[in-house]
Design a protein around this motif. Structure first.
Motif: not given
Ligand SMILES: Nc1nc2c(ncn2[C@@H]2O[C@H](COP(=O)(O)OP(=O)(O)OP(=O)(O)O)[C@@H](O)[C@H]2O)c(=O)[nH]1
Ligand SMILES: [Mg+2]
Lengths: 135, 309
Positions: A104-110
């Motif tokens: 999530r921190e890396k931008g994969v929201e879910k």
């Protein structure tokens, strides 16, 4: 004319199973979305190029090989480098709960786990889309 | 405004967004089309159609490779049907068009047929225009030949390739499907399977019997798209048809026809869209009830929609 949600369902990496990805792809289609499916063994660069050309709203990534910790962030990074903005990136496959926060921190929201009903994915995308439309 | 500038600079994100705007019928998309219109008319436009699974996308991949080897840039629009039940679509043509994924001079866009009231003609022709204006040397449109979409695209391309397979039945069935009239080139793909020779002979005989206004007799070729066999012959046939069009001002005639078809399809779009606004959708529902109650006939109801409520 009504605006369709366009989703790229992609399988990066080397594992040879796309059953899960296909199930998700057809569930999204049945929910009225336009789903672009690109098949197995996609490179991060190939996925990003497809996302750019297809101008999708959502990129759904599926990995079963365990390589998600490197592949997912790499794809997000390449999308940013390509200049893509406002695209929802979600993931699925065999991904331990411990990895979700990092992703999530890396931008994969879910991140959806294999047991998740497809309706959960549909609802998530729809509500994200509604929210984005209003901003 | 910004988008047009980026489009003109060759930014592929701008092209991708432009297609989305046009596809969604946005005014911004129309403006962009208008702005880039002077840059259109340079691309070599090829249509490819045929029954589901005939190998169209695999052939397109072969065409992409051939044209890229010749130094030409390629744009592709691949149209797949929208489900009339859910409004969704599964667009899988990219699966077979991967050989040049890293090549910035290749741009592939998948497109769903969307609305059940036609409209594909306008939308697909618009996307072809955009790819042309963007500077692609070759623009290829793939459509599934099961209904209307293949006929919609015919007017927007110079050359239409009809792909069939040995299993497509006999040549009579091909004729019934109306594919005889739109083909400039016939390809019997999956020639690695039995019956390809018979198909070729049958089609050839049928084509020779036909009365033609044109001097062009569509060639019938065999290919194995998965191995690339027959690809050079197909490229040759495409070049020959191009040469044929270049002679005796045929290309000017083609252009007139293409532009006329485009204007007409835009008019139809406009009429359709305009007609159903103005509260007619609600009126329709009401009329459906009246027809079900046998108070009106369907013909009556249609007429009633034209007169002010
Ligand atoms: N044996 C054989 N198989 C082929 C040949 N060309 C394509 N195929 C296979 O046929 C299947 C369909 O190929 P596509 O290129 O996706 O066909 P298509 O006409 O684009 O299909 P739709 O877009 O779904 O209508 C794939 O599994 C291809 O590998 C061929 O010449 N011989
Ligand atoms: Mg195809």
């Amino acid at each position: 004319m009504d605006r369709k949600i366009r989703v790229l369902v992609a399988k990066p990496g080397l594992d040879g199973h796309d059953r899960g990805a296909k199930v998700v792809a057809s569930a999204l289609r049945d929910a009225g979305m336009e789903v672009i499916y690109t098949g197995l063994h996609q490179t991060p660069e190939g996925i990003v190029e497809a996302a750019v050309q297809e101008d999708v709203d959502v990129v759904g990534l599926s990995v079963l090989s365990g390589a998600h910790m490197t592949l997912f962030p790499r794809i997000v990074e390449l999308l940013r480098e390509a200049g893509v903005e406002g695209m929802l990136i979600i993931g699925g496959g065999i991904i331990p709960a411990d990895d979700h926060e990092f992703l999530r921190e890396k931008g994969v929201e879910k991140v959806f786990t294999p047991g998740a009903p497809t309706s959960e994915i549909v609802d998530y995308i729809r509500s994200w889309f509604e929210k984005r439309k209003t901003v | 405004m910004d988008l047009i500038k980026r489009f003109r600079k060759g930014d592929r994100l701008a092209l991708a967004r432009a297609i989305t705007l046009v596809e969604n019928g946005m005014q911004e998309g129309r403006d962009l089309l208008d702005a880039v219109h002077p840059q259109t008319g340079k691309a070599r436009r090829i249509g490819i159609t045929g029954p589901p699974g005939a190998g169209k996308s695999t052939l397109v991949d072969g065409l992409i490779q051939s044209y890229r080897k010749a130094g030409q840039s390629v744009g592709v629009v691949a149209v797949d049907p929208t489900s009339p039940f859910t409004g969704g679509a599964l667009l899988g043509d990219r699966i077979r068009m991967q050989s040049r994924w890293a090549d910035r001079r290749v741009f592939v866009r998948s497109m769903a047929t969307r609305g059940s009231w036609g409209g594909l003609a306008a939308a697909a022709a618009d996307v072809i225009e955009l790819l042309d204006a963007f500077g692609k040397d070759v623009v290829i449109a793939e459509t599934v030949g099961v209904g209307q979409s293949e006929f919609d695209v015919v007017d927007a391309v110079h050359t239409t390739i009809v792909v069939i397979v040995p299993e497509s039945g006999d040549s009579i069935q091909v004729m019934k499907a109306g594919l005889m009239e739109i083909a400039d080139i016939f390809v019997v793909n999956k020639a690695d399977r039995e019956g390809a020779g018979d198909m070729e002979t049958g089609l050839g005989a049928m084509l020779d019997m036909r009365d033609r206004e044109e001097d062009w007799r569509p060639p019938v070729l065999q290919t194995v798209a998965t191995s690339g066999e027959g690809m050079p012959t197909l490229i040759d046939a495409l070049a020959q048809h191009r040469e044929y069009l270049a002679k005796e001002s045929r290309i000017e005639e083609w252009e007139r026809k293409a532009v006329r078809a485009r204007i007409v399809s835009l008019v139809h779009e406009e009429l359709r869209a305009g007609f159903w606004k103005q509260g007619r959708q609600a009126r329709l529902e009401q009329l459906v009830g009246e027809v079900l109650a046998r108070e009106r006939t369907p013909g009556d109801a249609a007429q009633a929609l034209f007169s002010p409520a």
